[in-house]
Design a protein around this motif. Structure first.
Motif, PDB file in Angstrom:
ATOM      1  N   LYS A   1      20.129  -4.052   0.301  1.00 48.65           N
ATOM      2  CA  LYS A   1      19.439  -5.061  -0.504  1.00 48.65           C
ATOM      3  C   LYS A   1      17.926  -4.935  -0.369  1.00 48.65           C
ATOM      4  N   ARG A   2      17.471  -4.588   0.838  1.00 42.30           N
ATOM      5  CA  ARG A   2      16.025  -4.434   1.038  1.00 42.30           C
ATOM      6  C   ARG A   2      15.488  -3.294   0.174  1.00 42.30           C
ATOM      7  N   LYS A   3      16.234  -2.199   0.075  1.00 42.42           N
ATOM      8  CA  LYS A   3      15.807  -1.064  -0.744  1.00 42.42           C
ATOM      9  C   LYS A   3      15.730  -1.481  -2.211  1.00 42.42           C
ATOM     10  N   GLU A   4      16.763  -2.198  -2.699  1.00 40.97           N
ATOM     11  CA  GLU A   4      16.759  -2.668  -4.081  1.00 40.97           C
ATOM     12  C   GLU A   4      15.586  -3.617  -4.325  1.00 40.97           C
ATOM     13  N   TYR A   5      15.347  -4.496  -3.354  1.00 43.71           N
ATOM     14  CA  TYR A   5      14.267  -5.482  -3.470  1.00 43.71           C
ATOM     15  C   TYR A   5      12.913  -4.787  -3.546  1.00 43.71           C
ATOM     16  N   ASP A   6      12.681  -3.816  -2.652  1.00 43.66           N
ATOM     17  CA  ASP A   6      11.406  -3.098  -2.643  1.00 43.66           C
ATOM     18  C   ASP A   6      11.193  -2.336  -3.948  1.00 43.66           C
ATOM     19  N   GLU A   7      12.266  -1.684  -4.451  1.00 42.00           N
ATOM     20  CA  GLU A   7      12.147  -0.929  -5.696  1.00 42.00           C
ATOM     21  C   GLU A   7      11.875  -1.859  -6.877  1.00 42.00           C
ATOM     22  N   ALA A   8      12.584  -2.982  -6.907  1.00 42.23           N
ATOM     23  CA  ALA A   8      12.401  -3.932  -8.004  1.00 42.23           C
ATOM     24  C   ALA A   8      11.000  -4.530  -7.969  1.00 42.23           C
ATOM     25  N   ARG A   9      10.502  -4.858  -6.783  1.00 46.32           N
ATOM     26  CA  ARG A   9       9.163  -5.420  -6.657  1.00 46.32           C
ATOM     27  C   ARG A   9       8.099  -4.408  -7.077  1.00 46.32           C
ATOM     28  N   ALA A  10       8.353  -3.143  -6.761  1.00 43.69           N
ATOM     29  CA  ALA A  10       7.392  -2.102  -7.118  1.00 43.69           C
ATOM     30  C   ALA A  10       7.278  -1.961  -8.637  1.00 43.69           C
ATOM     31  N   LEU A  11       8.427  -2.131  -9.324  1.00 46.56           N
ATOM     32  CA  LEU A  11       8.434  -1.972 -10.781  1.00 46.56           C
ATOM     33  C   LEU A  11       7.992  -3.230 -11.512  1.00 46.56           C
ATOM     34  N   PHE A  12       8.505  -4.380 -11.057  1.00 42.96           N
ATOM     35  CA  PHE A  12       8.318  -5.610 -11.822  1.00 42.96           C
ATOM     36  C   PHE A  12       7.540  -6.678 -11.073  1.00 42.96           C
ATOM     37  N   GLY A  13       7.030  -6.333  -9.894  1.00 45.11           N
ATOM     38  CA  GLY A  13       6.370  -7.345  -9.071  1.00 45.11           C
ATOM     39  C   GLY A  13       5.211  -8.036  -9.756  1.00 45.11           C
ATOM     40  N   ASN A  14       4.513  -7.362 -10.677  1.00 46.98           N
ATOM     41  CA  ASN A  14       3.374  -7.962 -11.360  1.00 46.98           C
ATOM     42  C   ASN A  14       3.725  -8.450 -12.763  1.00 46.98           C
ATOM     43  N   GLY A  15       5.024  -8.472 -13.068  1.00 47.13           N
ATOM     44  CA  GLY A  15       5.461  -8.959 -14.375  1.00 47.13           C
ATOM     45  C   GLY A  15       5.274  -7.961 -15.484  1.00 47.13           C
ATOM     46  N   GLY A  16       4.928  -6.713 -15.172  1.00 46.70           N
ATOM     47  CA  GLY A  16       4.692  -5.717 -16.212  1.00 46.70           C
ATOM     48  C   GLY A  16       5.523  -4.489 -15.985  1.00 46.70           C
ATOM     49  N   PHE A  17       5.688  -3.674 -17.036  1.00 44.19           N
ATOM     50  CA  PHE A  17       6.445  -2.419 -16.924  1.00 44.19           C
ATOM     51  C   PHE A  17       5.645  -1.334 -17.620  1.00 44.19           C
ATOM     52  N   ARG A  18       5.421  -0.220 -16.919  1.00 48.03           N
ATOM     53  CA  ARG A  18       4.652   0.880 -17.506  1.00 48.03           C
ATOM     54  C   ARG A  18       5.583   2.045 -17.799  1.00 48.03           C
ATOM     55  N   PRO A  19       5.874   2.322 -19.057  1.00 51.11           N
ATOM     56  CA  PRO A  19       6.760   3.435 -19.384  1.00 51.11           C
ATOM     57  C   PRO A  19       6.087   4.763 -19.124  1.00 51.11           C
ATOM     58  N   GLY A  20       6.902   5.791 -18.927  1.00 49.06           N
ATOM     59  CA  GLY A  20       6.378   7.124 -18.666  1.00 49.06           C
ATOM     60  C   GLY A  20       5.967   7.807 -19.945  1.00 49.06           C
ATOM     61  N   PRO A  21       5.564   9.069 -19.843  1.00 44.93           N
ATOM     62  CA  PRO A  21       5.146   9.830 -21.031  1.00 44.93           C
ATOM     63  C   PRO A  21       6.261   9.873 -22.059  1.00 44.93           C
TER      64      PRO A  21
END
Length: 395
Positions: A67-87
Motif C-alpha cells: 500500500k505504501r508503494k501504491e500511495y507514493d506512486e499515486a502521490r507522485a502522479l496526482f499529489g498536486n491535482g494535475g497530470f502531465r501526459p508524456g510525448p
C-alpha cells in the motif's frame, strides 16, 4: 477512505516521519503516537480519539509495503491535482479535479485502511483512459469487499498465551432473498444506459475520456424490473456471521490485528475485504508486561533485604519459584528469573522480572521494637544521607 483522500492526505506528516523512513521508524512512530492518543488514556477527549483514528489510518497504509508503494506512486502522479501526459499526448498540462477524476471512489470500496483505493494504480489508469473505445464503455470490474473492524477484550492470561475467540460481525453481502440479483423474481435486465458495463464515459478534454459509475444502475450493470423488498434492488443486504478468530500470543492492549480476506465478501468474483481486530487487554492484579517479559512486585521483610534469604515468587499459571536474595538487597531492585515468562515469537520462553519491595511494618510487638531499638543504637554512626548532602554542597 476514498481514493481522493488516499492521495491528498499526507500520512508521513500524520506520523511525523520523513518520506524515506524505514519500516522500523514508521512502526516506532506509530506506537508512540498510538499510546499518547489512545481512547482508553484520553477518556471523553474527542480530539484525541480523532487523532488516534488518523494515526491508525496512516499506519494502515505506510505500515504495509504494498500500500505504501501504491500511495507514493499515486502521490507522485496526482499529489498536486494535475497530470502531465508524456510525448504524443498533445503536450501541455491537463488539470483534473480529483473528485471528478475518481467519481467519488470505486463502488464497493472503502472500509479500514486503503481499501477504497481498490486494486491500485491499474484501476486509476483504467478509468482515466477510455481503453474500450467510444460507445463501448469499460468492462465492469469485480468489486473488492469492504474491510470490517471489530473489537475484542481478552484477559491478561489470554493475551499472553493467545486465544481463539468468537466474533460476531455485520457486513454487506449478497442478498439472500434475491440471490444477489436485486430483482424479486431473480430476472434483472441489462441496464440500457451502460449496456451492462456499470460504467459510462464522458469527455475530459485534451483527447482524454473519464469513466464514472453508471448513475441509472449504480454501477451494477443490471436494473431490477421488480426490486427486491429486502435489498431494494441493490443486490446487497446486511449479513451477520460469527467466526472463530485466533489471537496470537503476546498481543498488547490497543494492538490492531489484520486478518486478510476475512472481511465482507466481494462482488462479481472480487476478493473479500480484510478484518481488523482491535484488542483490549484486562489488567492482572499481580502481573504486568515489559516487552516480551512478565513483571511482578514481591514484598520482602526488612531482615530478608538486609540479611538475605530465600523468598517464594508466583508465576503466571505455573509452580512458584524460589528466589535467593543476596544480603543488602535494596528496595526497588529488579532481578531476572530466566525462562519463567511468556513464550516469545520464536517459541523460546521469556523471563520473569521480579522487583523487590521492602515492607515496613506499621505495628511492632514489644520484642520486635526492642530489637530495632538495639539495631538503631548499633548503627548510630552510620549516616545514609551523608553522601547526599556532600553531593548537594559540591554541585
Amino acid at each position: 477512505m476514498s481514493t481522493k483522500d488516499f492521495i491528498e492526505k499526507d500520512f508521513y506528516k500524520v506520523l511525523g516521519v520523513p518520506k524515506d523512513a524505514t519500516e522500523a521508524e514508521i512502526k516506532k512512530a506509530y506506537r508512540k503516537l498510538a499510546r499518547e492518543n489512545h481512547p482508553d488514556a484520553n477518556k471523553g477527549n474527542a480530539k484525541a480519539e480523532e487523532r488516534f483514528k488518523e494515526i491508525s489510518e496512516a499506519n494502515d497504509v505506510l505500515g504495509d509495503p504494498k500500500k505504501r508503494k501504491e500511495y507514493d506512486e499515486a502521490r507522485a502522479l496526482f499529489g498536486n491535482g494535475g497530470f502531465r501526459p508524456g510525448p504524443g499526448a498533445g503536450g501541455g498540462t491537463f488539470n483534473f479535479d480529483l473528485g471528478d477524476l475518481f467519481g467519488g471512489g470505486a463502488p464497493g470500496g472503502g472500509g479500514a485502511g486503503a481499501g477504497g483505493f481498490g486494486g491500485g494504480l491499474g484501476d486509476v489508469f483504467g478509468g482515466l483512459f477510455n481503453r474500450g473505445g467510444a460507445g463501448t464503455g469499460t468492462r465492469t470490474q469485480p468489486r473488492r469487499g469492504q474491510d470490517i473492524e471489530s473489537e475484542v477484550t481478552l484477559s491478561f492470561t489470554e493475551a499472553v498465551e493467545g486465544a481463539t475467540v468468537p466474533l460476531r460481525m455485520s457486513s454487506q453481502a449478497a442478498c439472500k432473498a434475491c440471490s444477489g440479483t436485486g430483482d424479486k423474481n431473480g430476472t434483472p435486465r441489462v441496464c440500457p444506459t451502460c449496456v451492462g458495463t456499470g460504467q459510462v464515459s464522458r469527455g475530459g478534454g485534451g483527447g482524454f475520456s473519464l469513466t464514472d459509475p453508471c448513475v441509472d444502475c449504480k454501477g451494477r450493470g443490471l436494473i431490477a424490473e421488480t426490486p427486491c423488498e429486502v435489498c431494494h434492488g441493490s443486490g446487497r443486504a446486511k449479513s451477520s456471521r460469527t467466526m472463530q478468530v485466533r489471537i496470537p500470543a503476546g498481543v498488547s492492549d490497543g494492538q490492531r490485528i489484520r486478518l486478510r480476506g476475512k472481511g465482507a465478501p466481494g462482488e462479481r468474483g472480487g476478493p473479500a475485504g480484510d478484518l481488523y481486530v482491535v484488542v483490549h487487554v484486562d489488567a492482572h492484579p499481580v502481573f504486568g508486561r515489559r516487552g516480551e517479559n512478565l513483571t511482578v512486585t514481591v514484598p520482602v521483610t526488612l531482615s530478608e533485604a538486609a540479611l538475605g534469604g530465600e523468598v517464594r515468587v508466583p508465576t503466571l499459571g505455573g509452580v512458584p519459584v524460589t528466589l535467593k536474595l543476596p544480603p543488602g538487597t535494596p528496595n526497588g531492585r529488579t532481578m531476572r528469573v530466566r525462562g519463567k515468562g511468556p513464550a516469545r515469537k520464536d517459541g523460546t520462553p521469556g523471563d520473569l522480572l521480579v522487583t523487590v519491595e521492602v515492607a515496613v511494618p506499621t505495628t511492632l510487638s514489644p520484642a520486635a521494637k526492642e530489637a530495632l531499638e538495639a539495631y538503631r543504637e548499633a548503627t548510630a554512626d552510620l549516616d545514609p544521607r551523608a553522601e547526599l548532602f556532600k553531593a548537594a554542597k559540591g554541585a
